[in-house]
Design a protein around this motif. Structure first.
Motif, mmCIF file in Angstrom:
data_model
loop_
_atom_site.group_PDB
_atom_site.id
_atom_site.type_symbol
_atom_site.label_atom_id
_atom_site.label_comp_id
_atom_site.label_asym_id
_atom_site.label_seq_id
_atom_site.Cartn_x
_atom_site.Cartn_y
_atom_site.Cartn_z
ATOM 1 N N GLY A 95 0.816 -1.209 0.000
ATOM 2 C CA GLY A 95 0.000 0.000 0.000
ATOM 3 C C GLY A 95 0.848 1.257 0.000
ATOM 4 O O GLY A 95 0.352 2.350 -0.287
ATOM 5 N N ILE A 96 2.126 1.097 0.280
ATOM 6 C CA ILE A 96 3.047 2.237 0.256
ATOM 7 C C ILE A 96 3.228 2.783 -1.162
ATOM 8 O O ILE A 96 3.703 3.905 -1.355
ATOM 9 N N TYR A 97 2.810 1.998 -2.175
ATOM 10 C CA TYR A 97 2.887 2.455 -3.563
ATOM 11 C C TYR A 97 1.609 3.160 -4.010
ATOM 12 O O TYR A 97 1.413 3.384 -5.215
ATOM 13 N N GLN A 98 0.725 3.478 -3.081
ATOM 14 C CA GLN A 98 -0.496 4.196 -3.429
ATOM 15 C C GLN A 98 -0.160 5.447 -4.229
ATOM 16 O O GLN A 98 0.741 6.204 -3.882
ATOM 17 N N GLY A 99 -0.905 5.646 -5.311
ATOM 18 C CA GLY A 99 -0.658 6.800 -6.178
ATOM 19 C C GLY A 99 0.264 6.495 -7.329
ATOM 20 O O GLY A 99 0.293 7.241 -8.323
ATOM 21 N N GLU A 132 9.832 5.512 -6.987
ATOM 22 C CA GLU A 132 9.627 6.719 -6.180
ATOM 23 C C GLU A 132 8.218 6.705 -5.600
ATOM 24 O O GLU A 132 7.243 6.410 -6.296
ATOM 25 N N LEU A 133 8.105 6.996 -4.323
ATOM 26 C CA LEU A 133 6.822 6.968 -3.640
ATOM 27 C C LEU A 133 6.092 8.304 -3.781
ATOM 28 O O LEU A 133 6.722 9.356 -3.919
ATOM 29 N N CYS A 134 4.767 8.238 -3.728
ATOM 30 C CA CYS A 134 3.933 9.442 -3.789
ATOM 31 C C CYS A 134 3.702 9.934 -2.365
ATOM 32 O O CYS A 134 2.693 9.603 -1.732
ATOM 33 N N SER A 135 4.632 10.694 -1.882
ATOM 34 C CA SER A 135 4.671 11.033 -0.456
ATOM 35 C C SER A 135 3.578 12.001 -0.029
ATOM 36 O O SER A 135 3.425 12.265 1.169
ATOM 37 N N GLN A 136 2.784 12.519 -0.972
ATOM 38 C CA GLN A 136 1.707 13.419 -0.573
ATOM 39 C C GLN A 136 0.509 12.668 0.001
ATOM 40 O O GLN A 136 -0.360 13.262 0.645
ATOM 41 N N HIS A 137 0.455 11.346 -0.190
ATOM 42 C CA HIS A 137 -0.652 10.556 0.338
ATOM 43 C C HIS A 137 -0.423 10.247 1.821
ATOM 44 O O HIS A 137 0.632 9.716 2.190
ATOM 45 N N PRO A 138 -1.398 10.517 2.686
ATOM 46 C CA PRO A 138 -1.227 10.253 4.123
ATOM 47 C C PRO A 138 -0.894 8.797 4.431
ATOM 48 O O PRO A 138 -0.084 8.526 5.325
ATOM 49 N N ARG A 139 -1.510 7.847 3.732
ATOM 50 C CA ARG A 139 -1.233 6.434 3.988
ATOM 51 C C ARG A 139 0.217 6.092 3.652
ATOM 52 O O ARG A 139 0.873 5.321 4.358
ATOM 53 N N VAL A 140 0.726 6.659 2.578
ATOM 54 C CA VAL A 140 2.119 6.433 2.189
ATOM 55 C C VAL A 140 3.052 7.011 3.254
ATOM 56 O O VAL A 140 4.029 6.372 3.654
ATOM 57 N N GLN A 141 2.746 8.202 3.723
ATOM 58 C CA GLN A 141 3.557 8.833 4.770
ATOM 59 C C GLN A 141 3.604 7.958 6.023
ATOM 60 O O GLN A 141 4.664 7.785 6.634
ATOM 61 N N CYS A 174 17.761 -5.068 9.772
ATOM 62 C CA CYS A 174 16.324 -4.927 9.565
ATOM 63 C C CYS A 174 15.973 -5.346 8.137
ATOM 64 O O CYS A 174 16.500 -4.786 7.173
ATOM 65 N N ILE A 175 15.101 -6.336 8.017
ATOM 66 C CA ILE A 175 14.601 -6.768 6.712
ATOM 67 C C ILE A 175 13.142 -6.347 6.622
ATOM 68 O O ILE A 175 12.309 -6.773 7.433
ATOM 69 N N THR A 176 12.838 -5.498 5.651
ATOM 70 C CA THR A 176 11.478 -5.002 5.448
ATOM 71 C C THR A 176 10.823 -5.777 4.322
ATOM 72 O O THR A 176 11.351 -5.817 3.206
ATOM 73 N N LEU A 177 9.688 -6.415 4.618
ATOM 74 C CA LEU A 177 8.920 -7.139 3.613
ATOM 75 C C LEU A 177 7.627 -6.374 3.356
ATOM 76 O O LEU A 177 6.756 -6.288 4.230
ATOM 77 N N ARG A 178 7.518 -5.809 2.160
ATOM 78 C CA ARG A 178 6.285 -5.118 1.779
ATOM 79 C C ARG A 178 5.318 -6.153 1.194
ATOM 80 O O ARG A 178 5.549 -6.690 0.111
ATOM 81 N N LEU A 179 4.248 -6.421 1.931
ATOM 82 C CA LEU A 179 3.324 -7.479 1.561
ATOM 83 C C LEU A 179 2.187 -6.939 0.707
ATOM 84 O O LEU A 179 1.594 -5.899 1.019
#
Length: 264
Positions: free
Chosen positions: A106-110, A120-129, A144-149
């Motif tokens: 969901g971090i790729y919203q937008g 590049e992420l759309c940092s203007q979206h509150p959920r992304v922030q 730290c291993i981050t898994l974006r599910l």
């Protein structure tokens, strides 16, 4: 950390693998719902001065920490970010081994089109922030291993039930889903690798499937009904080759459609 739906999918199999495993909840009353013989303890990450909690320091010492705490729709950004910042400080003080953080695609919203870990992420979206702040809080830790599910599916979480009676848009868009069994195998792969080199990886069924193909089949299997409207909504397809290439990982469910029968 966190024993909601995802935590429960992981905890029992990992315990059966022979690991000494503890799960956490924010209050004592929900610890009674744990499977038999599973060890749990109360730990509210929103509380200050966790580094003075001797029980937590002992349990976190030399531990692999699995952080399955979602931000939640009702959580404020401050609560979520504060919780993960407090977890980071606790792991540092306790000298934990490593952390696997379950984040979200969901971090790729937008974003539209094909996206991967370098997009590049759309940092203007509150959920992304919110999601990005959570990732950054734990990525301060040396291992730290981050898994974006992608969208979660598995026992008790059938996509055919979640869309029952709904009208969906974008039938030709890509569907991005991952089954709990593949998340479990990814964790087992990281444990077996045992190097704990920090990294960021997407987890999503790799075969390209349209939303129409997926949800019509999901509704058919779940014996529910849903419809699509034709529109020109732009969508994104999450690419997840990085984890497969780095760890020689093969998804049990390359196609999200193949995973549907394992969600009852």
């Amino acid at each position: 950390m966190g024993c909601g739906w995802l935590g429960q999918q992981l905890a029992l199999p990992l315990q059966q693998d022979g690991h000494q495993l503890y799960v956490t909840r924010r209050s004592a009353d929900v610890l009674t719902n744990l499977p038999t013989a599973m060890s749990g303890f109360v730990l509210d990450l929103r509380q200050p001065d966790l580094t003075q909690n001797q029980q937590a320091l002992a349990l976190f010492h030399d531990a692999l920490v699995l952080c399955a705490i979602p931000p939640g729709r009702g959580e404020t950004g401050n609560n979520y970010q504060t919780s993960l910042q407090n977890l980071y400080q606790l792991m540092v003080q306790a000298k934990s081994t490593a952390v696997i953080h379950f984040s979200s695609t969901g971090i790729y919203q937008g974003c539209t089109g094909k996206v991967d870990e370098s997009s590049e992420l759309c940092s203007q979206h509150p959920r992304v922030q919110l999601l990005y702040a959570g990732e950054q809080a734990l990525q301060q830790f040396p291992h730290c291993i981050t898994l974006r599910l992608a969208g979660l599916m598995g026992p008790g979480r059938h996509p055919g039930h979640s869309v029952a009676g709904k009208t969906l848009s974008n039938p030709d868009g890509a569907v991005n889903m991952v089954h709990a069994l593949d998340i479990l195998e990814a964790v087992r792969t990281l444990i077996a690798d045992n190097t704990w080199l920090s990294g960021l990886y997407n987890l999503s069924c790799p075969a390209p499937i349209t939303r129409e193909e997926f949800y019509l089949r999901a509704a058919e299997l779940a014996q529910t009904e849903m419809t699509f409207i034709c529109d020109a909504t732009q969508s994104r397809r999450v690419l997840a080759e990085k984890f497969s290439l780095r760890f020689d990982f093969k998804y049990r469910f390359s196609s999200a459609i193949d995973a549907l029968t394992y969600c009852f």
